[in-house]
Design a protein around this motif. Sequence first.
Motif, mmCIF file in Angstrom:
data_model
loop_
_atom_site.group_PDB
_atom_site.id
_atom_site.type_symbol
_atom_site.label_atom_id
_atom_site.label_comp_id
_atom_site.label_asym_id
_atom_site.label_seq_id
_atom_site.Cartn_x
_atom_site.Cartn_y
_atom_site.Cartn_z
ATOM 1 N N LEU A 588 0.839 -1.189 0.000
ATOM 2 C CA LEU A 588 0.000 0.000 0.000
ATOM 3 C C LEU A 588 0.876 1.242 0.000
ATOM 4 N N THR A 589 0.369 2.296 -0.612
ATOM 5 C CA THR A 589 1.051 3.580 -0.511
ATOM 6 C C THR A 589 0.001 4.683 -0.469
ATOM 7 N N HIS A 590 0.307 5.680 0.327
ATOM 8 C CA HIS A 590 -0.562 6.843 0.405
ATOM 9 C C HIS A 590 0.123 7.982 -0.339
ATOM 10 N N THR A 591 -0.602 8.644 -1.171
ATOM 11 C CA THR A 591 0.015 9.728 -1.921
ATOM 12 C C THR A 591 -1.051 10.736 -2.336
ATOM 13 N N VAL A 592 -0.582 11.822 -2.897
ATOM 14 C CA VAL A 592 -1.464 12.858 -3.434
ATOM 15 C C VAL A 592 -1.062 13.121 -4.880
ATOM 16 N N PHE A 593 -2.039 13.480 -5.680
ATOM 17 C CA PHE A 593 -1.823 13.777 -7.087
ATOM 18 C C PHE A 593 -2.315 15.198 -7.357
ATOM 19 N N GLY A 594 -1.698 15.831 -8.341
ATOM 20 C CA GLY A 594 -2.183 17.133 -8.760
ATOM 21 C C GLY A 594 -1.057 18.069 -9.165
ATOM 22 N N GLN A 595 -1.467 19.200 -9.760
ATOM 23 C CA GLN A 595 -0.501 20.191 -10.226
ATOM 24 C C GLN A 595 0.378 20.715 -9.099
ATOM 25 N N PRO A 596 -0.137 20.971 -7.890
ATOM 26 C CA PRO A 596 0.734 21.489 -6.821
ATOM 27 C C PRO A 596 1.860 20.528 -6.448
ATOM 28 N N VAL A 597 1.622 19.215 -6.595
ATOM 29 C CA VAL A 597 2.672 18.254 -6.257
ATOM 30 C C VAL A 597 3.844 18.403 -7.225
ATOM 31 N N ASN A 598 3.536 18.456 -8.513
ATOM 32 C CA ASN A 598 4.603 18.580 -9.509
ATOM 33 C C ASN A 598 5.333 19.909 -9.374
ATOM 34 N N GLN A 599 4.575 20.982 -9.151
ATOM 35 C CA GLN A 599 5.208 22.297 -9.085
ATOM 36 C C GLN A 599 6.041 22.445 -7.826
ATOM 37 N N ALA A 600 5.620 21.845 -6.730
ATOM 38 C CA ALA A 600 6.439 21.916 -5.511
ATOM 39 C C ALA A 600 7.760 21.187 -5.716
ATOM 40 N N ALA A 601 7.712 20.045 -6.439
ATOM 41 C CA ALA A 601 8.949 19.318 -6.717
ATOM 42 C C ALA A 601 9.877 20.146 -7.612
ATOM 43 N N HIS A 602 9.298 20.827 -8.622
ATOM 44 C CA HIS A 602 10.122 21.665 -9.488
ATOM 45 C C HIS A 602 10.671 22.865 -8.728
ATOM 46 N N LEU A 603 9.900 23.437 -7.826
ATOM 47 C CA LEU A 603 10.385 24.564 -7.022
ATOM 48 C C LEU A 603 11.577 24.149 -6.172
ATOM 49 N N GLU A 604 11.513 22.933 -5.606
ATOM 50 C CA GLU A 604 12.652 22.461 -4.807
ATOM 51 C C GLU A 604 13.891 22.319 -5.685
ATOM 52 N N GLY A 605 13.717 21.827 -6.928
ATOM 53 C CA GLY A 605 14.854 21.727 -7.845
ATOM 54 C C GLY A 605 15.364 23.087 -8.292
ATOM 55 N N LEU A 606 14.462 24.066 -8.409
ATOM 56 C CA LEU A 606 14.846 25.409 -8.857
ATOM 57 C C LEU A 606 15.698 26.142 -7.823
ATOM 58 N N THR A 607 15.625 25.740 -6.571
ATOM 59 C CA THR A 607 16.413 26.416 -5.523
ATOM 60 C C THR A 607 17.910 26.362 -5.820
ATOM 61 N N ARG A 608 18.388 25.317 -6.490
ATOM 62 C CA ARG A 608 19.811 25.193 -6.794
ATOM 63 C C ARG A 608 20.224 26.178 -7.887
ATOM 64 N N GLU A 609 19.336 26.359 -8.882
ATOM 65 C CA GLU A 609 19.652 27.292 -9.966
ATOM 66 C C GLU A 609 19.666 28.730 -9.450
ATOM 67 N N LEU A 610 18.730 29.044 -8.540
ATOM 68 C CA LEU A 610 18.631 30.411 -8.025
ATOM 69 C C LEU A 610 19.448 30.607 -6.750
ATOM 70 N N ASN A 611 20.083 29.518 -6.275
ATOM 71 C CA ASN A 611 20.859 29.574 -5.032
ATOM 72 C C ASN A 611 20.015 30.140 -3.884
ATOM 73 N N GLN A 612 18.818 29.578 -3.732
ATOM 74 C CA GLN A 612 17.908 29.982 -2.662
ATOM 75 C C GLN A 612 17.604 28.762 -1.789
ATOM 76 N N SER A 613 17.221 29.028 -0.513
ATOM 77 C CA SER A 613 16.923 27.916 0.407
ATOM 78 C C SER A 613 15.461 27.493 0.336
ATOM 79 N N VAL A 614 14.521 28.466 0.193
ATOM 80 C CA VAL A 614 13.091 28.164 0.164
ATOM 81 C C VAL A 614 12.447 28.960 -0.960
ATOM 82 N N LEU A 615 11.719 28.253 -1.824
ATOM 83 C CA LEU A 615 10.946 28.894 -2.880
ATOM 84 C C LEU A 615 9.487 28.484 -2.729
ATOM 85 N N ILE A 616 8.583 29.462 -2.890
ATOM 86 C CA ILE A 616 7.156 29.178 -2.840
ATOM 87 C C ILE A 616 6.500 29.765 -4.079
#
Length: 655
Positions: A588-616
């Motif tokens: 079994l696995t519990h998870t969530v689906f949707g646009q916010p999930v994908n965008q939050a993952a991309h925001l976390e990856g974008l922190t390295r390009e922008l040299n930032q700790s938290v992006l929202i």
Amino acid sequence: MLTDRLSPRAYFGLLSLLLVALLALLSRNSWWQSLEDRLFAPVWQVYASSEPERRVVVVDIDERSLRSQGAWPWSRQTIARLIDQTAQAGAAVVLVDMILPEKRPGDEHLASVLARRPVVMGQIFSSADKQLAFANVGVLSSYGAASLPAGRCPDDLIGAGSYLANERSLGVRHAGHISPAVDPDGTVRRIPAVVCFQGKTYPALSLAGLALLSEAQSAWLLDRASGTRRGLSDWLGPAHWIENPALPGLRLPVESDGLTRIPFSRSRSAYAAVSASEVLAGRAMSFDGAIVLIGASAFGVSDSVPVPLSGLATGMEVHLQMISGFLDQRVAYRPAHQIWIDLLVVVLMTGGIYLAWRGGQRVASGWRSLLPTVVAPALVLLVLGLQVWAFASAGLWTFHLSVLVYPLLLALVLLAVRQWQLNRQRNRAMAHLQAFAGGGALAEYLGGEANAQAALSAGSLIQYLQNRPDPRVTPVSASILFADLCGFTAFYARHPEDAVARLIHQFYGSADWVVSAHGGAIDKYLGDGFMAVFLGELHAQRAVVAAIELQGLWAHKQDADGMAPLQLKMGIDSGDVLTGVFGSGQRLTHTVFGQPVNQAAHLEGLTRELNQSVLISEQTHSDLEEDRLRRSFAFAGRFDLGGALGAVGVFSLKD
């Protein structure tokens, strides 16, 4: 816990021994014994015969007698006339349920009647540790008394401390004691068939009357029934038998405490009664060789006592029942080896309940799990039926409340412990499954906390889940947080494995603590990162505050440990998502689906390009309630986060 440390057999044995010890202590308590006697009193009522008793007749000093002869006490002449006319009417022997200890006018006349008529008077003894108000008054009659070989009273007989007997001038030759034995609840159920006083055993009124009926000159002899012979009859016998050589084949049992059970084999209506006024009036009647008991039922004269058969009764009913029971040889008794009988019954019942319990332990639900609660009442009914049969057929009084309560109490305790074990196992399973499934995801999937508990306590959770229909998907508004430790791969290459494991364990622990503190739940761990979900009111604000707090906590830890800093990168987006539990009963696995999930993952990856700790995202930024919190973020630009919405506004946390 004790149930975890002991084997099932040892645990069951210890529990059984504790219950047996508890009930053994209770059975020695007077109120428990009184309760036991009251519960088994209906046995006498069921087996008491209403067939008329022709061998024993009562001459009753009733209210009508007092009206015709005057108030009590009557003169010695009246008593003498009552006894004489009773004997003339054909009484084989006359028992007088009274004592005349004081000297009165007319004693000579009464003495002459007692000398030529078969009459047995009463005399009374006190217990060994008490003295009567008029101690050692009158002259004891030794009729039917037996001298003990050692000249002292044994411990298993009732010993007397004093006596009250009839006046010397009456010349009473035949007397029997009328000493009561009152139970703690005030009911008379047993009497001392013989009382031991100064090295002699003195018979009760009923025994003295039966001896006089047979014109016996020999004493009532005490024979130790148990321990003198071998075999089943000895094992089931009483402590003593009382016998008289003049009455072969008739004997009376005495239990180990020196008392004999009053048989109560006949109902009170079975005994014929004649008013003393009828006898004194000289009306023609015939007692036809019966044993006649002169007693009183008039108010203020009779000694009323509670008895099991008919509630409140006069004291003379005790003598009536003793005579009938003795002649019928239906005097019940408790075997001297009752403790071994009880122990055997307890062992057999314990074995039966143990087998049922072990069978029920192999299943978590269904009727088999309740086997002890089914077997225990059946065993109680079986044992009770055998006890009633032994009483009705052989006069064995083997009833013990403790023996009947034991299996029921054991089954209830086992059921309570079993339920406690299941609850604990269920709670452990729920805690573990929720920990892996994320928050209350499992309970949500199973249809609520109540259904989850029912599923876990009912049997195989895997089978339950495999039979579930299509997964339940719930649309909710949420904020999704992705986090990752930047530089962890290099750290792993430079440090030993135990240091790496300790670091990642501390990271997971601190992340879970902070996220949970702000009402979120870590949905999954992703190597050196994690995904967290925040639901409910103000989810965006709680997610952002958790991210800021986690940043500060992790930075402080890096400084305290003196390690090369591992930057914590996080991205947060908010919006509508679908949540649910997916998979089979095996996985079994519990998870969530949707646009916010994908965008939050991309925001976390974008922190390295922008040299930032938290992006929202701009959606998360607009959902923040506090202006101060919004001002702590600066607009970083618009970026394509791989979604269908195109470029999305991004805000970064200010230093």
